[in-house]
Design a protein around this motif. Structure first.
Motif, mmCIF file in Angstrom:
data_model
loop_
_atom_site.group_PDB
_atom_site.id
_atom_site.type_symbol
_atom_site.label_atom_id
_atom_site.label_comp_id
_atom_site.label_asym_id
_atom_site.label_seq_id
_atom_site.Cartn_x
_atom_site.Cartn_y
_atom_site.Cartn_z
ATOM 1 N N ARG A 179 10.634 -1.291 -7.060
ATOM 2 C CA ARG A 179 10.681 -1.234 -5.599
ATOM 3 C C ARG A 179 10.899 -2.626 -4.985
ATOM 4 O O ARG A 179 10.807 -2.775 -3.768
ATOM 5 C CB ARG A 179 9.384 -0.639 -5.062
ATOM 6 C CG ARG A 179 9.154 0.814 -5.448
ATOM 7 C CD ARG A 179 10.242 1.723 -4.876
ATOM 8 N NE ARG A 179 9.978 3.115 -5.174
ATOM 9 C CZ ARG A 179 9.282 3.931 -4.369
ATOM 10 N NH1 ARG A 179 8.777 3.471 -3.238
ATOM 11 N NH2 ARG A 179 9.117 5.182 -4.711
ATOM 12 N N GLY A 180 11.139 -3.627 -5.832
ATOM 13 C CA GLY A 180 11.430 -4.957 -5.330
ATOM 14 C C GLY A 180 10.217 -5.795 -5.003
ATOM 15 O O GLY A 180 10.322 -6.787 -4.274
ATOM 16 N N LEU A 204 2.014 0.161 -13.552
ATOM 17 C CA LEU A 204 1.961 -0.095 -12.108
ATOM 18 C C LEU A 204 2.883 -1.255 -11.734
ATOM 19 O O LEU A 204 3.641 -1.168 -10.751
ATOM 20 C CB LEU A 204 0.517 -0.400 -11.698
ATOM 21 C CG LEU A 204 0.262 -0.734 -10.223
ATOM 22 C CD1 LEU A 204 0.644 0.439 -9.336
ATOM 23 C CD2 LEU A 204 -1.203 -1.101 -10.006
ATOM 24 N N ASN A 205 2.832 -2.342 -12.509
ATOM 25 C CA ASN A 205 3.694 -3.493 -12.225
ATOM 26 C C ASN A 205 5.163 -3.116 -12.346
ATOM 27 O O ASN A 205 6.009 -3.569 -11.550
ATOM 28 C CB ASN A 205 3.366 -4.641 -13.180
ATOM 29 C CG ASN A 205 2.061 -5.333 -12.830
ATOM 30 O OD1 ASN A 205 1.704 -5.431 -11.667
ATOM 31 N ND2 ASN A 205 1.344 -5.806 -13.841
ATOM 32 N N SER A 206 5.494 -2.305 -13.342
ATOM 33 C CA SER A 206 6.883 -1.869 -13.533
ATOM 34 C C SER A 206 7.359 -1.061 -12.333
ATOM 35 O O SER A 206 8.486 -1.227 -11.863
ATOM 36 C CB SER A 206 6.982 -1.035 -14.811
ATOM 37 O OG SER A 206 8.279 -0.521 -14.969
ATOM 38 N N PHE A 264 0.836 -1.206 0.000
ATOM 39 C CA PHE A 264 0.000 0.000 0.000
ATOM 40 C C PHE A 264 0.872 1.256 0.000
ATOM 41 O O PHE A 264 0.568 2.251 -0.660
ATOM 42 C CB PHE A 264 -0.928 -0.016 1.209
ATOM 43 C CG PHE A 264 -1.935 1.107 1.223
ATOM 44 C CD1 PHE A 264 -2.578 1.512 0.068
ATOM 45 C CD2 PHE A 264 -2.235 1.752 2.409
ATOM 46 C CE1 PHE A 264 -3.502 2.542 0.085
ATOM 47 C CE2 PHE A 264 -3.154 2.788 2.438
ATOM 48 C CZ PHE A 264 -3.791 3.183 1.273
ATOM 49 N N ALA A 265 2.003 1.206 0.726
ATOM 50 C CA ALA A 265 2.928 2.352 0.741
ATOM 51 C C ALA A 265 3.525 2.579 -0.647
ATOM 52 O O ALA A 265 3.659 3.721 -1.107
ATOM 53 C CB ALA A 265 4.029 2.114 1.766
ATOM 54 N N VAL A 266 3.922 1.480 -1.320
ATOM 55 C CA VAL A 266 4.459 1.597 -2.674
ATOM 56 C C VAL A 266 3.392 2.127 -3.624
ATOM 57 O O VAL A 266 3.682 2.964 -4.498
ATOM 58 C CB VAL A 266 4.988 0.229 -3.162
ATOM 59 C CG1 VAL A 266 5.428 0.304 -4.626
ATOM 60 C CG2 VAL A 266 6.144 -0.235 -2.288
ATOM 61 N N PHE A 267 2.182 1.669 -3.454
ATOM 62 C CA PHE A 267 1.095 2.142 -4.316
ATOM 63 C C PHE A 267 0.876 3.641 -4.127
ATOM 64 O O PHE A 267 0.611 4.362 -5.094
ATOM 65 C CB PHE A 267 -0.195 1.383 -4.015
ATOM 66 C CG PHE A 267 -1.330 1.732 -4.937
ATOM 67 C CD1 PHE A 267 -1.463 1.106 -6.167
ATOM 68 C CD2 PHE A 267 -2.252 2.725 -4.603
ATOM 69 C CE1 PHE A 267 -2.498 1.439 -7.029
ATOM 70 C CE2 PHE A 267 -3.284 3.057 -5.450
ATOM 71 C CZ PHE A 267 -3.414 2.416 -6.674
ATOM 72 N N ARG A 268 1.015 4.111 -2.887
ATOM 73 C CA ARG A 268 0.863 5.550 -2.654
ATOM 74 C C ARG A 268 1.960 6.326 -3.373
ATOM 75 O O ARG A 268 1.715 7.397 -3.949
ATOM 76 C CB ARG A 268 0.888 5.843 -1.155
ATOM 77 C CG ARG A 268 -0.330 5.325 -0.403
ATOM 78 C CD ARG A 268 -0.472 5.981 0.965
ATOM 79 N NE ARG A 268 0.656 5.726 1.834
ATOM 80 C CZ ARG A 268 0.794 4.665 2.618
ATOM 81 N NH1 ARG A 268 -0.126 3.707 2.614
ATOM 82 N NH2 ARG A 268 1.850 4.526 3.403
#
Length: 820
Positions: free
Chosen positions: A814-815, A807-809, A594-598
């Motif tokens: 971010r690992g 989004l996947n990229s 969720f943090a990466v998505f933000r």
């Protein structure tokens, strides 16, 4: 006291049936004092046998008016269920049905004949008449050999049903093996209410030809004769040929009695009446209104309560009670039902009081409102919004500013005509006293730092204006979507408020029944009457809020301000494709992802932000302008100008030196200029430009931080509103179960009215919370889309796939590899 004096609505649970049975049986044994010792002995000897026998076979036959009556069929199914639930442990009950064929035509007595035919059958123990016509016919069987229960009565007095009253006030038939149920609903009452609402002059009452009660027609005509306000005509029908011959010109209102015809036949009649624009009222109730009749007075719980009461009558008869002495009283609370679609078709508009009091069917489709989806609404807003159109005009005006700046760099061509008149004292040899000359001039800027900078600056400012327009366009999309979702939310709250009002009315009905058997006093009734009015007030406020929101929505899309629509749910019309397919959920299922998505959302939001690009273009324009002001100190302005003129005419004195010379003249000039000193204004311009540039760059940085915070906050808000949907549903389910238990306890006198009101309010608030949580989440998701500047409602499949690839990229960088 007879068993029938107990009101069955107070005994809603299966366990209460036994209490009812025992109380009724012992009460029955007490009504014949001279039989008391014998009956007590019989009870002592045979009651144990009844308990253990449990296999006594009973055959119950239902006689229907005709095939295809779905209301009667539904009631019969409930009767079977209630009877089995009540008596299966004591009896082996078999149910059967028989119908009076619609095709059969003949004497009116055929209904009575059919009942007599059933009475002769050896395998029939109890007959239940499942129609108004067969119930009417049953009342004319003077000495039935087996028990008959007639539960569907038009108007007991008008039809001449047998009626007797005990000293305690209980009304019973007094006819051997015959009982019936009547709500004491009267035709006169219906007609009075119907007239009060419409004020008609001539009424057509439609009945079935096979009504066997001559007194029905006689009394109805007497009522017509006594009534000096409107006249009554009676039309008897049986099939479609009668409907074709029906003359509707004799009436301006129609009253339906139970017709006992096939539903298809009845629908033809209803359609004919509506096509003629005549208001109609049905005695049969809500099912007719759902089929297109304008209105009816109905008991919403009629079928369930009636089925239960019939089952209790069967139990009483099987327990030894005489049908002749069973109470015929089946009182009901009536509520007006109006079909708003029919009302619109015939041009009838209920007043505010009626709209508040009545149950409205097809309220949302009453005027054939057009369907509207969220995507369609957004398209209309983009196309028709006047503010957006005004912004578009402003953008076009900006294009002309660019053209004006560019014009300063292009040649200027002029055409002139000169007429000269001189007095004789000032005439010279080089000029005629009177002359007419035509000329053409051309002027071109060779180099001007300010002119070139002005052009470049305007182009950048126009890009900024274009981004501002795009941003405003997204604001309109957001505004339209928000109004749409809010309108849907209010509409859902309106439906919940209507349901709550219905529950409150049912509780008022229950309070009256409790008061009638001594469970409570008038205080409960007054309290529920107050609650009914409070619920009506809240409903009126919700409807008002809906209308206000509708006006705002129509203003956004440039439609008629009070135009209404059939709104579609956004999760069904594809307005949120990234959300509805569920694929996005795996990117936010834990704190890390969720943090990466933000972070991804922030990056996407800053890239797609029109406001960011608007400020960046403004910064570039300011830099260009500032550089030009500084360079203007040292770089000259260079220009050329030329002119060609022709002498067209001359006269008078002078001009001696011009005689015989070419009459065409020309000149060409080059200008180079510097502004060496302008009182310090250039230095002030430079300093002001530097401050403005610095301020705008700070604004850009601040906006990016603000935008980042806005996106992150929107996503955090979603993280709270999404799980709230499930929590609110669980809460509403628990509150509904609690309300059901408390209602049952209140019916039995176990809890107070205050406890029931608290329970109902808790259920009402919980149900509202379900709606609010759903639309709060959708509104939060819309806020997120506006924050990132990307609305997915018009995404194609390719757009959707491209978005997920990006989004996947981002996640892989971010690992995190999302493979599921």
């Amino acid at each position: 006291m007879l068993i029938s004096q107990y009101n069955p609505i107070l005994y809603e649970s299966d366990s209460a049936y036994l209490c009812y049975y025992r109380a009724g049986l012992f009460s029955y044994l007490s009504v014949r004092n001279y039989m008391k010792p014998i009956r007590a002995l019989l009870l002592f000897l045979f009651l144990p046998l009844c308990v253990f026998a449990g296999e006594k076979k009973v055959n119950i036959t239902a006689v229907f008016d005709s095939y295809g009556d779905s209301v009667a069929a539904d009631l019969w199914a409930q009767v079977i269920s209630e009877t089995r639930g009540l008596l299966n442990e004591e009896y082996n009950i078999e149910f059967s049905e028989t119908y009076i064929a619609v095709e059969t035509k003949g004497k009116k007595r055929r209904y009575v004949d059919k009942i007599n035919e059933e009475l002769q059958k050896a395998d029939v123990d109890i007959i239940i008449t499942m129609g108004a016509l067969v119930s009417d016919a049953a009342s004319k069987v003077e000495k039935p050999s087996k028990n008959i229960i007639a539960p569907i009565v038009i108007d007991a007095k008008l039809q001449g049903f047998p009626e007797n009253k005990s000293k305690s006030g209980t009304i019973f038939s007094g006819r051997n093996n015959f009982t019936y149920l009547t709500s004491y609903q009267t035709v006169q009452r219906d007609l009075g209410a119907f007239y009060e609402m419409l004020g008609f002059k001539s009424l057509l009452v439609i009945v079935n030809k096979n009504i066997t009660s001559a007194s029905f027609f006689q009394r109805l005509r007497k009522y017509s004769e006594k009534n000096s306000i409107f006249s009554i005509n009676i039309a008897a029908i049986e099939d479609e040929s009668d409907i074709e011959k029906l003359d509707l010109s004799v009436a301006d209102a129609v009253y339906f009695t139970p017709l006992g015809v096939a539903e298809e036949t009845k629908q033809i009649l209803i359609d004919k009446i509506n096509k003629a624009g005549i208001p109609s009222f049905s005695m049969y109730g809500k099912s007719d209104v759902e089929s297109g009749v304008l209105m009816a007075a109905t008991d919403n719980d009629n079928n369930a309560r009636l089925a239960r009461r019939i089952a209790l009558s069967v139990q009483s008869i099987l327990s030894g009670e005489e049908a002749a002495y069973l109470s015929t009283d089946f009182r009901k609370e009536f509520e007006l039902v109006i079909n708003m679609k029919t009302a619109a078709e015939i041009g009838f508009y209920p007043n505010w009081e009626l709209l508040a009091e009545a149950e409205l069917i097809n309220a949302d489709r009453g005027r054939n409102f057009p369907d509207m989806s969220m995507r369609n609404l957004v398209d209309l807003a983009i196309k028709n919004n006047l503010s957006l159109e005004s912004a578009g005009i402003g953008l076009k005006m900006g294009e002309e500013n660019v053209s004006s700046a560019a014009a300063k760099l292009r040649p200027k061509v002029g055409l002139g005509l000169t007429e000269v008149r001189l007095d004789e004292e000032h005439v010279s040899p080089f000029q005629y006293q009177n002359e007419t000359r035509a000329g053409i001039s051309i002027e071109q800027v060779v180099f001007s730092e300010m002119a070139w900078a002005g052009y470049s600056t305007e182009k950048l400012l126009q890009k900024a204006r274009s981004e501002e327009y795009k941003s405003y366009k997204k604001d309109i999309v957001y505004q339209a979507g928000k109004l749409y979702l809010t309108l849907l939310q209010i509409d859902s709250l309106k439906k919940i408020a209507l349901g709550n009002l219905k529950i409150t009315k049912n509780n008022l009905r229950l309070a009256r029944l409790r008061e009638s058997v001594g469970y409570s006093g008038r205080a409960d009734i007054y309290r529920w009457q107050s609650e009914v009015n409070n619920d009506r007030k809240e409903l009126a406020q919700i409807i008002s809020a809906y209308k206000q929101m509708l006006i705002k929505l129509n203003a956004v899309i440039g439609a008629d301000q009070e135009k209404e629509y059939n709104l579609q749910e956004p999760d069904k019309d594809g307005s949120f494709p990234l959300l509805c397919n569920g694929k996005i959920l795996k990117y936010i299922e834990n704190p890390r992802s969720f943090a990466v998505f933000r972070d991804f959302a922030v990056e996407q939001g800053l890239e797609s932000s029109n406001k960011v690009r608007q400020i960046e273009n403004t910064v570039a324009a300011l830099k260009k302008g500032l550089l030009a002001v500084k360079a203007d100190r040292y770089i000259p302005n260079i220009g050329i100008k030329g002119e060609v003129s022709e002498l067209l005419d001359y006269s008078g004195a002078g001009g001696q030196m011009l005689l015989g010379k070419d009459e065409t003249s020309w000149n060409l000039g080059l200008s180079v200029s510097w502004d060496l000193y302008s009182g310090g204004s250039k230095s002030a311009d430079i300093r002001r430009g530097e401050f403005r540039l610095h301020k705008t760059m700070v604004d850009l940085k601040a906006f990016k931080e603000e935008k980042s915070a806005q996106i992150r906050a929107a996503l955090q808000k979603i993280s709270g509103s999404y799980p709230a949907i499930k929590f609110s549903k669980d809460s509403a389910l628990a509150a509904a179960k609690n309300l059901e238990l408390v209602q049952d306890a209140y019916a039995k006198g176990a809890v107070s009215v205050t406890e029931l009101i608290d329970s109902q309010n808790a259920a009402f608030v919980a149900e509202q919370a379900v709606v609010k949580s759903k639309y709060d989440f959708l509104l939060d998701y819309l806020d997120y889309q506006r924050a990132v500047g990307v609305f997915s409602m018009h995404f194609s499949k390719a757009d959707e796939n491209s978005w997920f690839v990006r989004l996947n990229s981002f996640f892989k960088k971010r690992g995190i590899d999302i493979r599921r």
